[in-house]
Design an enzyme around this catalytic site. Structure first.
Site, PDB file in Angstrom:
ATOM      1  N   LYS A  68     -64.761  -1.885  20.420  1.00  0.00           N
ATOM      2  CA  LYS A  68     -66.170  -2.070  20.770  1.00  0.00           C
ATOM      3  C   LYS A  68     -66.741  -0.932  21.618  1.00  0.00           C
ATOM      4  CE  LYS A  68     -66.193  -7.121  20.366  1.00  0.00           C
ATOM      5  NZ  LYS A  68     -66.565  -8.391  21.006  1.00  0.00           N
ATOM      6  N   ASP A 105     -73.153 -10.173  20.119  1.00  0.00           N
ATOM      7  CA  ASP A 105     -72.500 -11.164  20.980  1.00  0.00           C
ATOM      8  C   ASP A 105     -73.479 -11.723  22.009  1.00  0.00           C
ATOM      9  OD1 ASP A 105     -69.936 -11.103  19.869  1.00  0.00           O
ATOM     10  OD2 ASP A 105     -69.337  -9.384  21.091  1.00  0.00           O
TER      11      ASP A 105
END
Length: 275
Positions: A68, A105
């Protein structure tokens, strides 16, 4: 009908990922029968070579740990949301060939909470201080009007969480993990720690607690989530987060809105039940 495209989830380890189940369910529901969604074991060292192969046939990627942050230097641009926590979980290849990073997210957390009636809280607590905790803080920056208490295991983690709070505009107080049961007095508790780490706290759940958002989806329910529900509290689970962030990924990659939330959740539930 859209031209056939490819998408995939990358990470290491990746065999456990439910993303293919969720995205393929969306493609079926949207009539994208010639779209493909795969799963690839890719670590930080292998990521640059994989990114170089993203030709016009690719719609996008879902990224999990440890990629990420590693992906950011390989992108043409990232969204403000992704930049706010230095984490990209979604990559989209535009029609112009630009490789753009985003983070679903954070809005996924907000959507999962909203679905359970939590749109604004005066205070909140976070259990843990890893990458998911920073995303939780970013989500809380949009829905929490007061202080957030982070329960952590070290002074270094405490400093990190206070730093994220300053960056995100959230008032963060840190406390020792030994006092984590005190978190249960808050109207919203977000548990971001690995499996098993909150089991010992289950005995401390009070009568009629607020909302618990436990980001784990396997094993599910966690010991803490079970105790929380038994005491009359509302529970949001990791599958809720996974589905809501995947819904946003599907919309970004396919351009089709809205993505089929119900069909994706049903597919995720069935896949977990079969494990």
């Amino acid at each position: 009908m859209s031209a056939p495209r490819r998408a995939a989830v990358l990470g290491s380890p990746i065999a456990h990922s439910l993303s293919p189940v969720l995205h393929r369910a969306a493609y079926d529901e949207l009539g994208l029968s010639d779209w493909e969604y795969g799963r690839h074991e890719v670590d930080e060292a292998g990521l640059p070579a994989f990114m170089e192969r993203l030709d016009a046939g690719w719609a996008g990627l879902s990224l999990t740990m440890p990629l990420k942050r590693a992906v950011i230097p390989l992108l043409d641009e990232i969204s403000e949301t992704a930049a706010s926590v230095e984490a990209v979980n979604t990559v989209v290849r535009t029609d112009e060939g630009r490789i753009v990073g985003d983070n679903t997210d954070i809005p996924g957390m907000i959507a999962a909470l909203r679905e359970r009636g939590v749109e604004r809280v005066e205070r909140a607590a976070i259990l843990g201080a890893g990458a998911t905790a920073s995303s939780a803080l970013a989500a809380l920056s949009r829905i929490c009007t007061g202080e957030v208490t982070a329960y952590v295991r070290s002074d270094a983690r405490a400093a990190e969480m206070r730093g994220w709070g300053e960056r995100l505009g959230v008032t963060v107080r840190t406390a020792s993990w030994e006092d984590a049961a005190e978190a249960f007095r808050e109207p919203l508790v977000i548990a971001t720690t690995p499996a098993g780490s909150t089991d010992a706290l289950a005995a401390a759940v009070p009568h009629d607690p607020g909302t618990l958002f436990d980001v784990l989806y396997e094993p599910w329910p966690t010991t803490l989530a079970t105790a929380w529900a038994a005491h009359g509290g509302s529970v949001v689970g990791g599958l809720d987060l996974l589905v809501h962030q995947a819904v946003l990924q599907v919309e970004l990659m396919t351009g089709r809105t809205p993505a089929p939330l119900a069909a994706m959740r049903k597919a995720g539930e069935a896949a977990l039940a079969a494990r």
